[in-house]
Design an enzyme around this catalytic site. Structure first.
Site, PDB file in Angstrom:
ATOM      1  N   ALA A  69       9.525  69.953  82.804  1.00 42.97           N
ATOM      2  CA  ALA A  69      10.774  70.305  82.143  1.00 42.97           C
ATOM      3  C   ALA A  69      10.780  71.796  81.868  1.00 42.97           C
ATOM      4  O   ALA A  69       9.750  72.454  82.005  1.00 42.97           O
ATOM      5  CB  ALA A  69      10.915  69.545  80.828  1.00 42.97           C
ATOM      6  N   MET A  70      11.944  72.312  81.454  1.00 44.87           N
ATOM      7  CA  MET A  70      12.066  73.752  81.229  1.00 44.87           C
ATOM      8  C   MET A  70      12.942  74.022  80.010  1.00 44.87           C
ATOM      9  O   MET A  70      14.019  73.445  79.873  1.00 44.87           O
ATOM     10  CB  MET A  70      12.651  74.396  82.498  1.00 44.87           C
ATOM     11  CG  MET A  70      12.866  75.879  82.385  1.00 44.87           C
ATOM     12  SD  MET A  70      11.293  76.769  82.144  1.00 44.87           S
ATOM     13  CE  MET A  70      11.868  78.152  81.173  1.00 44.87           C
ATOM     14  N   GLU A  71      12.454  74.926  79.179  1.00 39.68           N
ATOM     15  CA  GLU A  71      13.050  75.161  77.864  1.00 39.68           C
ATOM     16  C   GLU A  71      14.195  76.155  77.822  1.00 39.68           C
ATOM     17  O   GLU A  71      14.418  76.793  76.782  1.00 39.68           O
ATOM     18  CB  GLU A  71      11.948  75.643  76.918  1.00 39.68           C
ATOM     19  CG  GLU A  71      11.408  77.069  77.193  1.00 39.68           C
ATOM     20  CD  GLU A  71      10.136  77.124  78.025  1.00 39.68           C
ATOM     21  OE1 GLU A  71       9.877  76.165  78.787  1.00 39.68           O
ATOM     22  OE2 GLU A  71       9.405  78.128  77.924  1.00 39.68           O
ATOM     23  N   ASN A  72      14.969  76.333  78.902  1.00 36.57           N
ATOM     24  CA  ASN A  72      16.066  77.304  78.892  1.00 36.57           C
ATOM     25  C   ASN A  72      16.854  77.222  77.587  1.00 36.57           C
ATOM     26  O   ASN A  72      17.159  76.139  77.107  1.00 36.57           O
ATOM     27  CB  ASN A  72      17.042  76.995  80.033  1.00 36.57           C
ATOM     28  CG  ASN A  72      16.317  76.672  81.318  1.00 36.57           C
ATOM     29  OD1 ASN A  72      15.618  77.502  81.851  1.00 36.57           O
ATOM     30  ND2 ASN A  72      16.441  75.434  81.793  1.00 36.57           N
ATOM     31  N   HIS A 100       8.362  69.109  72.915  1.00 32.78           N
ATOM     32  CA  HIS A 100       7.761  70.362  73.394  1.00 32.78           C
ATOM     33  C   HIS A 100       8.846  71.371  73.793  1.00 32.78           C
ATOM     34  O   HIS A 100       8.839  72.524  73.346  1.00 32.78           O
ATOM     35  CB  HIS A 100       6.838  70.051  74.578  1.00 32.78           C
ATOM     36  CG  HIS A 100       6.196  71.242  75.204  1.00 32.78           C
ATOM     37  ND1 HIS A 100       4.876  71.548  75.009  1.00 32.78           N
ATOM     38  CD2 HIS A 100       6.685  72.205  76.031  1.00 32.78           C
ATOM     39  CE1 HIS A 100       4.583  72.657  75.670  1.00 32.78           C
ATOM     40  NE2 HIS A 100       5.661  73.064  76.312  1.00 32.78           N
ATOM     41  N   GLU A 101       9.768  70.928  74.624  1.00 34.95           N
ATOM     42  CA  GLU A 101      10.802  71.859  75.092  1.00 34.95           C
ATOM     43  C   GLU A 101      11.675  72.308  73.921  1.00 34.95           C
ATOM     44  O   GLU A 101      12.066  73.471  73.838  1.00 34.95           O
ATOM     45  CB  GLU A 101      11.656  71.240  76.198  1.00 34.95           C
ATOM     46  CG  GLU A 101      10.887  70.729  77.418  1.00 34.95           C
ATOM     47  CD  GLU A 101       9.882  71.709  77.996  1.00 34.95           C
ATOM     48  OE1 GLU A 101      10.103  72.927  77.881  1.00 34.95           O
ATOM     49  OE2 GLU A 101       8.857  71.253  78.553  1.00 34.95           O
ATOM     50  N   HIS A 119      10.026  74.981  71.866  1.00 32.05           N
ATOM     51  CA  HIS A 119      10.058  76.301  72.496  1.00 32.05           C
ATOM     52  C   HIS A 119      11.242  77.135  71.995  1.00 32.05           C
ATOM     53  O   HIS A 119      11.236  78.358  72.139  1.00 32.05           O
ATOM     54  CB  HIS A 119      10.195  76.178  74.018  1.00 32.05           C
ATOM     55  CG  HIS A 119       8.886  76.124  74.758  1.00 32.05           C
ATOM     56  ND1 HIS A 119       7.852  76.988  74.512  1.00 32.05           N
ATOM     57  CD2 HIS A 119       8.466  75.322  75.779  1.00 32.05           C
ATOM     58  CE1 HIS A 119       6.840  76.724  75.345  1.00 32.05           C
ATOM     59  NE2 HIS A 119       7.184  75.714  76.111  1.00 32.05           N
ATOM     60  N   GLU A 146       2.842  78.813  75.240  1.00 30.15           N
ATOM     61  CA  GLU A 146       2.484  77.471  75.707  1.00 30.15           C
ATOM     62  C   GLU A 146       1.398  76.814  74.851  1.00 30.15           C
ATOM     63  O   GLU A 146       1.522  75.661  74.453  1.00 30.15           O
ATOM     64  CB  GLU A 146       2.093  77.501  77.184  1.00 30.15           C
ATOM     65  CG  GLU A 146       3.241  77.886  78.120  1.00 30.15           C
ATOM     66  CD  GLU A 146       4.477  77.009  77.982  1.00 30.15           C
ATOM     67  OE1 GLU A 146       4.404  75.940  77.341  1.00 30.15           O
ATOM     68  OE2 GLU A 146       5.542  77.411  78.500  1.00 30.15           O
TER      69      GLU A 146
END
Ligand code: B3K
Ligand code: ZN
Length: 884
Positions: free
Chosen positions: A275-278, A310-311, A314, A333
């Protein structure tokens, strides 16, 4: 043969950027085959850079440059240069500021998102646009100073066909939407928070949404949206519940509130990682977002919870305060993984969570420390930054933050994080900045502690004890060493919080203490100890180190039965397993203490069944191999199998009885994902797998019965896993029914692919021919990373015997797949290289065969920098090992 060399990027070469970008205006004309992007940058000379003549450097990759304007005027070709194979644009400071100190640079680029199979930057799959910019994907969208210390405010305009792309999303708050009249429409998004370009995101497609709201602690109402296909919306409710829990937890535990009008998550089927925290628009691999009773196991529910949290976390640790450069990756991280772990300890059994974390560190991170890619949590150099999103930067990084938490205590730690967030909000920080805040808030000198950031490798503790009955004094003598790692031969002593307790016969565990190790050797005395105790060491895995203590078998058995720390109990049973393994491989004898411990665990109805399940899950092939200086893959496989078979045979009746007990505890109750039900299912699953290691028609029938009666995926998967390596009619029946039922469901069929790829034997077919057949399966899709991983990664990770097939066919297979996938998606292929990390420690012919394939790979001119870096370091580790 000479091939191109990778450029090495060094931490010590960091220079501040010559120009900052205060504001970015992006305008996308989306077209799956030719997307056009107009980017306008409001630039400012960076006062902090020191060098007023430093130019502006823009990175680009696979882009067509359509035009370049400065302050509205075309920039003549003579005013700028291209460098670095043409992927960099350099504009001198004097050119930029000739028309004033606030230059506006407009860049128009175009590219083909459909041809983007690397899935970095902006890409289209199955009719939906999606982005992935961390670490260096933004340069595939437009020319930009693609580095995390350039923070800007973004205004994003998206234009696309209304029919094909009714939903248009980007970061921040929605400013406006309008119809453009020609079948196209437009949405404008504004993100008021300054961010580096790696946090940029865009999603456009025919997608549906699940909506909810969250009221922040200060009373702001936030719109929550999860975007997916209409069919998958019911599978998004769990993630939504987790998101709300995580948002509340971050307010309570860290005082962090959400800061935009809306928070969105998009579930992408084609995605390179988890996944990605944009900012404001997280993008998830759908495998880690969607969950319901029939399509997710208990473990998946937990993973979704952890990754959503987690995301989300961030948003502060990573987005509001970001990293100055990629060497600081663990700043966001490691810290965020630790925050995630703290949160998860409130969502499930803390002891069980800690065992999972410990097991992961020991099996994966310790292996990395001992292999060719060993690096400190803050690396000093890299060739491809994608290769450093590692278990060291993430999980060991989290252990380092956990040690700070232990050393400072919860209160000073929280003061430290408050100070860190307040001081660095809206900026790009370093690991040193983080430690400085911790130091200042606590008044504790952390100079020596900082070696955790610079020294690679796993510290090893040698502990011995001494008991003076006359004075009732007990002493622990501890010494620490750290093995050399590539490029780092001499290591300095570390600060190690060693949590210990004394187990006294009759009175249980006493005298819990955290010993603060700082020297090479140190002794710690305990007064008034009535009798020689058994030391319980490194409780709750208080530091990422290895501990050796010369326990007697009976002492280990006592720890398994009576210690009150879950990790220590688990560690003790593993130690017994290792001993039994060594004995069986040596003189073929048995270790009675392991049998006693297993019998005691099977009859232990007082302990959480989830903990018993963990204690009865035996070490993997890789973990057994990593204990050996010289690895004999075939002997590891046969000894492990024989030991498990012996244990399962000896304890067969007790395993089946306990299995029955766990099933009865579940029977007659509606399915629930609560911890108690999860624990019973977990133990039943472990026992079913255990007893089937000495499988026969009766145990096969037990699996089939569980499968037939299952009302949830956990029970289904446990039944199928138990028979994975047992060719039998029951297996055939389950596997083909599962395949047929789910053949049109991407994630579900991946489970089948992964089980088949991991299967050690399939009757007359070798594991390698079986995995090759999977690649030829009509539903194999080489463009979908999850499917590729379900076959290739599952084989490399789980099929020890197949990978190490004596004719080298497993090595040939993986080498072939590395090359094949490197050509389209380097970050995907690079992960497969790890399979060879132990090559130089293997006995012949395994060593020579793997060496041959590694050399063949290295000789390929067209290798990506990602794969080249790992393959060359892997080969080099072999050379160094030969010299020792
Ligand atoms: N920050 C991303 C990982 C990006 C990986 C780039 N190759 C997800 C995370 O750690 O939360
Ligand atoms: Zn992260």
């Amino acid at each position: 043969m000479k091939h191109p060399e990778n450029a090495v990027i060094r931490r010590s070469d960091y220079r501040a950027p010559g120009f900052l970008v205060d504001r970015v205006e992006l305008c996308f004309d989306l077209d799956p085959l030719a997307t056009r992007v107009e980017s306008t940058l409001s630039l400012r000379r960076n006062g902090a850079a020191g060098d007023v003549t430093a130019p502006l450097e823009l990175c680009g990759a696979d882009l067509t440059l359509v035009s370049l304007h400065l302050n509205g005027e075309p920039l003549p070709a003579s005013a700028w240069q291209k460098s670095g194979n043409g992927d960099r644009i350099i504009i001198a400071a004097a050119v930029l500021t000739a028309g004033g100190e606030q230059p506006r640079l407009s860049i128009v680029t175009s590219f083909n998102p459909t041809a983007n199979l690397a899935l970095e930057g902006l890409y289209v799959t199955n009719g939906t646009f999606c982005t992935q910019c961390e670490a260096e994907g933004f340069r595939r969208i437009t020319y930009f100073p693609d580095r995390p210390d350039v923070l800007s405010e973004y205004q994003v305009t998206i234009r696309a066909s209304r029919d094909d792309f009714p939903v248009l999303l980007s970061n921040g708050n929605l400013v406006s939407e309008r119809d453009l009249g020609d079948g196209r429409h437009e949405a404008v998004w504004h993100d008021p928070h300054k961010k580096p370009c790696y946090l940029f995101a865009l999603v456009a497609g025919k997608i549906d949404r699940l909506q909810d709201h969250f009221m922040t602690a200060s009373g702001r109402k936030v719109l929550l949206e999860i975007y997916s296909t209409t069919a998958n919306l019911p599978r998004c409710t769990w993630a939504m519940a987790c998101l709300k829990a995580a948002m509340r937890w971050d307010e309570e535990a860290y005082g962090r509130e959400y800061d935009l009008d809306r928070f969105m998550i998009y579930a992408a089927d084609d995605f390179n990682m988890g996944a990605m925290e944009n900012k404001g628009l997280n993008i998830f691999n759908s495998r880690f977002l969607l969950a319901d009773r029939d399509t997710a196991t208990d473990a998946d529910f937990q993973t979704v919870d952890a990754i959503v949290a987690h995301e989300y976390f961030h948003n502060w640790s990573g987005n509001r305060v970001t990293c100055r450069d990629w060497f600081q990756l663990s700043l966001k991280e490691g810290f965020t993984v630790f925050r995630e772990q703290q949160y998860m300890a409130t969502r499930a059994s803390p002891a069980v969570m800690r065992i999972d974390e410990t097991a992961f560190m020991q099996s994966r991170q310790f292996a990395q420390d001992a292999g060719p890619m060993a690096h400190p949590i803050r690396p000093d150099e890299y060739e491809a930054i994608d290769n450093f999103y590692t278990v060291t930067v993430y999980e060991k990084g989290a252990e380092v933050i956990r040690m700070l938490h232990t050393l400072l205590g919860a209160e000073a730690y929280r003061k430290g994080t408050d100070l860190y967030f307040a001081r660095h909000d809206g900026t790009a920080a370093t690991c040193d900045d983080f430690v400085a805040a911790m130091e200042e808030a606590s008044g504790i000198d952390l100079a020596q502690f900082k070696r955790w950031y610079s020294q690679a490798g796993t510290p090893q503790l040698q502990v011995r004890d001494e008991y003076d009955a006359a004075q009732s004094r007990y002493i622990l003598h501890v010494s620490q060493t750290m093995p050399p790692t590539p490029g780092q031969l001499d290591k300095q002593p570390m600060v190690i919080p060693l949590a210990v307790a004394l187990l006294q016969e009759g009175s249980g565990v006493t005298r819990e203490r955290v010993l603060n190790l700082t020297e090479k050797t140190q002794s710690f005395a305990f007064a008034d100890v009535p009798a020689r105790p058994i030391p319980s060491l490194l409780r709750a895995f208080s530091a990422p180190v290895k501990v050796a203590f010369d326990y007697g078998d009976a002492q280990l058995a006592a720890l398994v039965e009576h210690d009150n720390d879950g990790v220590s109990r688990w560690q003790a049973v593993r130690e017994l397993f290792f001993r039994a393994f060594d004995k069986l491989r040596g003189d073929g004898g048995a270790v009675a203490a392991l049998d006693h411990a297993v019998a005691a665990l099977l009859a232990d109805y007082a302990t959480d069944p989830a903990l018993i399940a963990h204690m009865l899950a035996f070490p993997s092939h890789g973990e057994l191999a990593d204990r050996d200086a010289e690895i004999d893959p075939a002997a590891i496989a046969s000894t492990r199998e024989e030991l498990l078979r012996q244990l399962a045979t000896t304890h067969r009746a007790a395993i089946i009885e306990r299995y029955g007990h766990e099933r009865i505890a579940l029977s007659g109750k509606a399915w629930s994902p609560d911890v108690t039900a999860v624990a019973h299912r977990a133990l039943a699953g472990t026992l079913l797998a255990f007893v089937n290691t000495a499988g026969d028609t009766e145990t096969h029938a037990l699996s089939l019965a569980q499968w037939q009666g299952a009302d949830n995926l956990t029970d289904v998967m446990n039944a199928m896993t138990a028979l994975r390596d047992q060719p039998c009619p029951e297996r055939d029946r389950m596997y083909s029914a599962f395949h047929d039922q789910w053949q049109h469901d991407l994630s579900m069929l991946n489970r089948w692919f992964a089980l088949e790829a991991g299967a050690l034997r399939r009757g007359a077919t070798s594991a390698v021919s079986a995995v090759r057949a999977l690649l030829a399966h009509e539903r194999f899709d080489s463009k979908n990373p999850n499917r590729v991983r379900a076959v290739v990664q599952a084989f490399a990770d789980q099929n020890w015997e197949g990978f190490h097939a004596s004719d080298g066919s497993g090595y040939a297979f993986i080498a072939e797949q590395i090359l094949r996938f490197d050509a389209q998606n380097p970050s995907l292929a690079a992960r497969f290289c790890d399979a060879f990390s132990r090559w130089y420690k293997c006995v012949e012919p395994a060593r020579a065969l793997q060496g041959m394939y590694l050399h063949k790979l290295a000789a390929h001119e067209a290798l990506s920098p990602n794969v080249r870096e790992i393959i060359e370091k892997t080969l080099k580790a072999g050379d160094t090992a030969a010299l020792r």
